[in-house]
Design a protein around this motif. Structure first.
Motif, PDB file in Angstrom:
ATOM      1  N   TYR A 195      -0.568   0.705 -52.186  1.00 34.23           N
ATOM      2  CA  TYR A 195      -1.640  -0.272 -51.931  1.00 34.23           C
ATOM      3  C   TYR A 195      -1.452  -1.416 -52.918  1.00 34.23           C
ATOM      4  CZ  TYR A 195      -5.894  -2.750 -51.106  1.00 34.23           C
ATOM      5  OH  TYR A 195      -6.758  -3.762 -50.780  1.00 34.23           O
ATOM      6  N   GLU A 196      -1.249  -2.598 -52.383  1.00 32.29           N
ATOM      7  CA  GLU A 196      -1.062  -3.793 -53.227  1.00 32.29           C
ATOM      8  C   GLU A 196      -2.393  -4.527 -53.345  1.00 32.29           C
ATOM      9  OE1 GLU A 196       3.586  -4.540 -51.775  1.00 32.29           O
ATOM     10  OE2 GLU A 196       2.040  -5.994 -51.217  1.00 32.29           O
ATOM     11  N   PRO A 197      -3.034  -4.508 -54.507  1.00 27.73           N
ATOM     12  CA  PRO A 197      -4.343  -5.156 -54.651  1.00 27.73           C
ATOM     13  C   PRO A 197      -4.243  -6.650 -54.377  1.00 27.73           C
ATOM     14  CG  PRO A 197      -3.845  -3.787 -56.556  1.00 27.73           C
ATOM     15  CD  PRO A 197      -2.593  -3.869 -55.743  1.00 27.73           C
ATOM     16  N   PRO A 198      -5.285  -7.220 -53.762  1.00 22.83           N
ATOM     17  CA  PRO A 198      -5.285  -8.671 -53.525  1.00 22.83           C
ATOM     18  C   PRO A 198      -5.207  -9.455 -54.828  1.00 22.83           C
ATOM     19  CG  PRO A 198      -7.006  -7.601 -52.239  1.00 22.83           C
ATOM     20  CD  PRO A 198      -6.458  -6.561 -53.178  1.00 22.83           C
ATOM     21  N   THR A 202     -10.427  -5.157 -47.029  1.00 22.82           N
ATOM     22  CA  THR A 202      -9.232  -4.345 -47.310  1.00 22.82           C
ATOM     23  C   THR A 202      -9.534  -3.376 -48.451  1.00 22.82           C
ATOM     24  OG1 THR A 202      -6.938  -4.394 -48.133  1.00 22.82           O
ATOM     25  CG2 THR A 202      -8.327  -6.241 -48.768  1.00 22.82           C
ATOM     26  N   GLY A 203      -8.949  -2.203 -48.374  1.00 21.34           N
ATOM     27  CA  GLY A 203      -9.145  -1.222 -49.440  1.00 21.34           C
ATOM     28  C   GLY A 203      -8.679   0.145 -48.983  1.00 21.34           C
ATOM     29  N   LEU A 204      -8.669   1.065 -49.915  1.00 17.96           N
ATOM     30  CA  LEU A 204      -8.201   2.425 -49.648  1.00 17.96           C
ATOM     31  C   LEU A 204      -9.082   3.131 -48.615  1.00 17.96           C
ATOM     32  CD1 LEU A 204      -7.626   3.593 -53.349  1.00 17.96           C
ATOM     33  CD2 LEU A 204      -5.850   2.957 -51.690  1.00 17.96           C
ATOM     34  N   SER A 205      -8.555   4.172 -48.020  1.00 16.95           N
ATOM     35  CA  SER A 205      -9.375   5.028 -47.175  1.00 16.95           C
ATOM     36  C   SER A 205     -10.491   5.627 -48.035  1.00 16.95           C
ATOM     37  CB  SER A 205      -8.508   6.133 -46.566  1.00 16.95           C
ATOM     38  OG  SER A 205      -9.307   6.997 -45.787  1.00 16.95           O
ATOM     39  N   GLY A 206     -11.711   5.525 -47.548  1.00 18.57           N
ATOM     40  CA  GLY A 206     -12.857   6.032 -48.301  1.00 18.57           C
ATOM     41  C   GLY A 206     -13.435   5.023 -49.274  1.00 18.57           C
ATOM     42  N   ALA A 207     -12.841   3.820 -49.340  1.00 20.88           N
ATOM     43  CA  ALA A 207     -13.332   2.809 -50.289  1.00 20.88           C
ATOM     44  C   ALA A 207     -14.731   2.324 -49.907  1.00 20.88           C
ATOM     45  CB  ALA A 207     -12.361   1.634 -50.352  1.00 20.88           C
ATOM     46  N   GLY A 208     -15.006   2.294 -48.592  1.00 25.54           N
ATOM     47  CA  GLY A 208     -16.323   1.822 -48.144  1.00 25.54           C
ATOM     48  C   GLY A 208     -16.264   0.675 -47.149  1.00 25.54           C
ATOM     49  N   LYS A 209     -15.108   0.421 -46.560  1.00 32.06           N
ATOM     50  CA  LYS A 209     -14.949  -0.712 -45.630  1.00 32.06           C
ATOM     51  C   LYS A 209     -15.879  -0.569 -44.416  1.00 32.06           C
ATOM     52  CE  LYS A 209     -10.570   0.235 -44.990  1.00 32.06           C
ATOM     53  NZ  LYS A 209     -10.526   1.499 -45.804  1.00 32.06           N
ATOM     54  N   THR A 210     -15.852   0.599 -43.790  1.00 28.77           N
ATOM     55  CA  THR A 210     -16.671   0.793 -42.587  1.00 28.77           C
ATOM     56  C   THR A 210     -18.151   0.737 -42.941  1.00 28.77           C
ATOM     57  OG1 THR A 210     -14.928   2.187 -41.666  1.00 28.77           O
ATOM     58  CG2 THR A 210     -17.091   2.348 -40.641  1.00 28.77           C
ATOM     59  N   THR A 211     -18.521   1.366 -44.031  1.00 33.93           N
ATOM     60  CA  THR A 211     -19.933   1.386 -44.446  1.00 33.93           C
ATOM     61  C   THR A 211     -20.429  -0.031 -44.711  1.00 33.93           C
ATOM     62  OG1 THR A 211     -19.579   3.566 -45.417  1.00 33.93           O
ATOM     63  CG2 THR A 211     -21.532   2.355 -46.153  1.00 33.93           C
ATOM     64  N   ALA A 229     -12.168  -4.294 -40.704  1.00 42.32           N
ATOM     65  CA  ALA A 229     -12.123  -3.231 -41.728  1.00 42.32           C
ATOM     66  C   ALA A 229     -10.805  -2.494 -41.562  1.00 42.32           C
ATOM     67  CB  ALA A 229     -13.316  -2.288 -41.560  1.00 42.32           C
ATOM     68  N   LEU A 230      -9.826  -2.922 -42.329  1.00 40.92           N
ATOM     69  CA  LEU A 230      -8.472  -2.375 -42.199  1.00 40.92           C
ATOM     70  C   LEU A 230      -7.943  -2.059 -43.595  1.00 40.92           C
ATOM     71  CD1 LEU A 230      -7.586  -2.684 -39.192  1.00 40.92           C
ATOM     72  CD2 LEU A 230      -5.877  -4.328 -39.953  1.00 40.92           C
ATOM     73  N   VAL A 231      -7.312  -0.913 -43.765  1.00 35.31           N
ATOM     74  CA  VAL A 231      -6.700  -0.613 -45.068  1.00 35.31           C
ATOM     75  C   VAL A 231      -5.800  -1.777 -45.473  1.00 35.31           C
ATOM     76  CG1 VAL A 231      -5.142   0.925 -46.332  1.00 35.31           C
ATOM     77  CG2 VAL A 231      -6.805   1.886 -44.727  1.00 35.31           C
ATOM     78  N   SER A 232      -4.979  -2.238 -44.533  1.00 37.09           N
ATOM     79  CA  SER A 232      -4.070  -3.385 -44.733  1.00 37.09           C
ATOM     80  C   SER A 232      -3.530  -3.420 -46.167  1.00 37.09           C
ATOM     81  CB  SER A 232      -4.744  -4.702 -44.353  1.00 37.09           C
ATOM     82  OG  SER A 232      -6.042  -4.839 -44.877  1.00 37.09           O
ATOM     83  N   PRO A 233      -2.660  -2.472 -46.497  1.00 38.35           N
ATOM     84  CA  PRO A 233      -2.283  -2.267 -47.899  1.00 38.35           C
ATOM     85  C   PRO A 233      -1.304  -3.300 -48.464  1.00 38.35           C
ATOM     86  CG  PRO A 233      -1.071  -0.745 -46.496  1.00 38.35           C
ATOM     87  CD  PRO A 233      -2.058  -1.459 -45.603  1.00 38.35           C
ATOM     88  N   LEU A 234      -0.642  -4.048 -47.589  1.00 39.18           N
ATOM     89  CA  LEU A 234       0.422  -4.922 -48.104  1.00 39.18           C
ATOM     90  C   LEU A 234       0.002  -6.391 -48.113  1.00 39.18           C
ATOM     91  CD1 LEU A 234       3.566  -3.225 -46.498  1.00 39.18           C
ATOM     92  CD2 LEU A 234       2.476  -2.800 -48.719  1.00 39.18           C
ATOM     93  N   ARG A 235       0.314  -7.043 -49.244  1.00 46.90           N
ATOM     94  CA  ARG A 235      -0.064  -8.461 -49.397  1.00 46.90           C
ATOM     95  C   ARG A 235       0.523  -9.318 -48.290  1.00 46.90           C
ATOM     96  NH1 ARG A 235       1.290  -7.984 -55.232  1.00 46.90           N
ATOM     97  NH2 ARG A 235      -0.643  -7.118 -56.045  1.00 46.90           N
ATOM     98  N   ALA A 236       1.766  -9.046 -47.925  1.00 46.56           N
ATOM     99  CA  ALA A 236       2.430  -9.888 -46.923  1.00 46.56           C
ATOM    100  C   ALA A 236       1.685  -9.826 -45.589  1.00 46.56           C
ATOM    101  CB  ALA A 236       3.876  -9.445 -46.739  1.00 46.56           C
ATOM    102  N   GLY A 288       2.350   9.959 -46.475  1.00 47.22           N
ATOM    103  CA  GLY A 288       2.185   8.521 -46.251  1.00 47.22           C
ATOM    104  C   GLY A 288       0.752   8.056 -46.364  1.00 47.22           C
ATOM    105  N   LEU A 289      -0.094   8.806 -47.082  1.00 44.71           N
ATOM    106  CA  LEU A 289      -1.485   8.362 -47.243  1.00 44.71           C
ATOM    107  C   LEU A 289      -1.539   7.267 -48.314  1.00 44.71           C
ATOM    108  CD1 LEU A 289      -4.480   8.623 -46.489  1.00 44.71           C
ATOM    109  CD2 LEU A 289      -4.676  10.420 -48.228  1.00 44.71           C
ATOM    110  N   THR A 290      -2.141   6.154 -47.957  1.00 44.96           N
ATOM    111  CA  THR A 290      -2.243   5.004 -48.865  1.00 44.96           C
ATOM    112  C   THR A 290      -2.899   5.423 -50.183  1.00 44.96           C
ATOM    113  OG1 THR A 290      -2.480   3.577 -46.951  1.00 44.96           O
ATOM    114  CG2 THR A 290      -3.113   2.634 -49.080  1.00 44.96           C
ATOM    115  N   GLY A 291      -2.249   5.060 -51.274  1.00 43.90           N
ATOM    116  CA  GLY A 291      -2.786   5.381 -52.598  1.00 43.90           C
ATOM    117  C   GLY A 291      -2.237   6.684 -53.151  1.00 43.90           C
TER     118      GLY A 291
END
Ligand SMILES: Nc1ncnc2c1ncn2[C@@H]1O[C@H](COP(=O)(O)OS(=O)(=O)O)[C@@H](OP(=O)(O)O)[C@H]1O
Ligand SMILES: Nc1ncnc2c1ncn2[C@@H]1O[C@H](COP(=O)(O)OP(=O)(O)O)[C@@H](O)[C@H]1O
Length: 184
Positions: free
Chosen positions: A148-151, A14-23, A86-93, A140-143
């Motif tokens: 984005y709710e950090p884990p 989980t993380g912002l777009s461009g954080a590096g999830k796919t990489t 690899a998902l932005v998945s911004p919400l803790r719930a 509506g872009l995350t961040g």
């Protein structure tokens, strides 16, 4: 009895777009294969071109995207694969619900926070989304203008401004092995 080949598990990046999830996911699949695991990458961007092409980025649609992906990952992991999500998945719930689905299925779930500052994600801007958001062409872009709710209790944190994708992948692969052998 300990096993050298891990059984099924889900790694949830989980993380912002461009954080590096796919990489990191792209590096993790072969790193897992080298340990004998069969791994598959479930990438949010790619899922949204097919399985989730009906979904947008409202909170309800993001929850549905996480739900579908968690169900698919748990099925694959239940069959012995390592599902790398690899998902932005911004919400803790939404991430907690994904974890609950895995606990119910008896499958290890490792939440990995791909922690990259918004400033660095904007600098990388691999898809030009931040530039479009700052220009008022994308809402509506995350961040930027969506949360984005950090884990709070991620199994692993990858600070990509300090750790290479290859090093992170090796560390995550090791954690998957440990999670699988702790169930053995
Ligand atoms: N508004 C908004 N917010 C976040 N992301 C956006 C948005 N619009 C388009 N995109 C692109 O969609 C990719 C994120 O899809 P996800 O399914 O991972 O998102 S979510 O978990 O449902 O929030 C994301 O992919 P990544 O950059 O790989 O994260 C973006 O390319
Ligand atoms: N340590 C790192 N880990 C992952 N990506 C990194 C790292 N350092 C730089 N990058 C770069 O950051 C960008 C991340 O893009 P991407 O993997 O598509 O992110 P996401 O899937 O989170 O949107 C890529 O251009 C990648 O090369």
């Amino acid at each position: 009895m300990s096993r050298s080949v891990p059984d099924g598990a889900t790694v949830w990046l989980t993380g912002l777009s461009g954080a590096g999830k796919t990489t990191i996911g792209d590096a993790l699949v072969p790193a897992l294969a080298a340990t004998g695991a069969r791994a598959v990458l479930l990438d949010g961007d790619r899922l949204r071109r097919g399985l989730s092409r009906d979904l947008g980025f409202s909170p309800a649609d993001r929850a549905e995207q996480a739900r579908r992906t968690a169900q698919l990952a748990a099925l694959l992991a239940g069959d012995g694969l390592v599902a790398v999500v690899a998902l932005v998945s911004p919400l803790r719930a939404d991430r907690a619900a994904a974890r609950t689905a895995h606990v119910a299925a008896g499958v290890p779930f490792l939440e990995v926070w791909v922690r990259t500052s918004l400033r660095e994600c904007e600098r990388r801007d691999p898809k030009g989304l931040y530039a479009r958001a700052r220009a008022g062409e994308l809402t509506g872009l995350t961040g930027v203008d969506a949360p984005y709710e950090p884990p709070c209790a991620a199994e692993l944190v990858v600070a990509t401004e300090e750790e290479s994708a290859a090093r992170a992948a090796a560390r995550i692969a090791q954690a998957v092995r440990s999670a699988a052998s702790s169930l053995a």
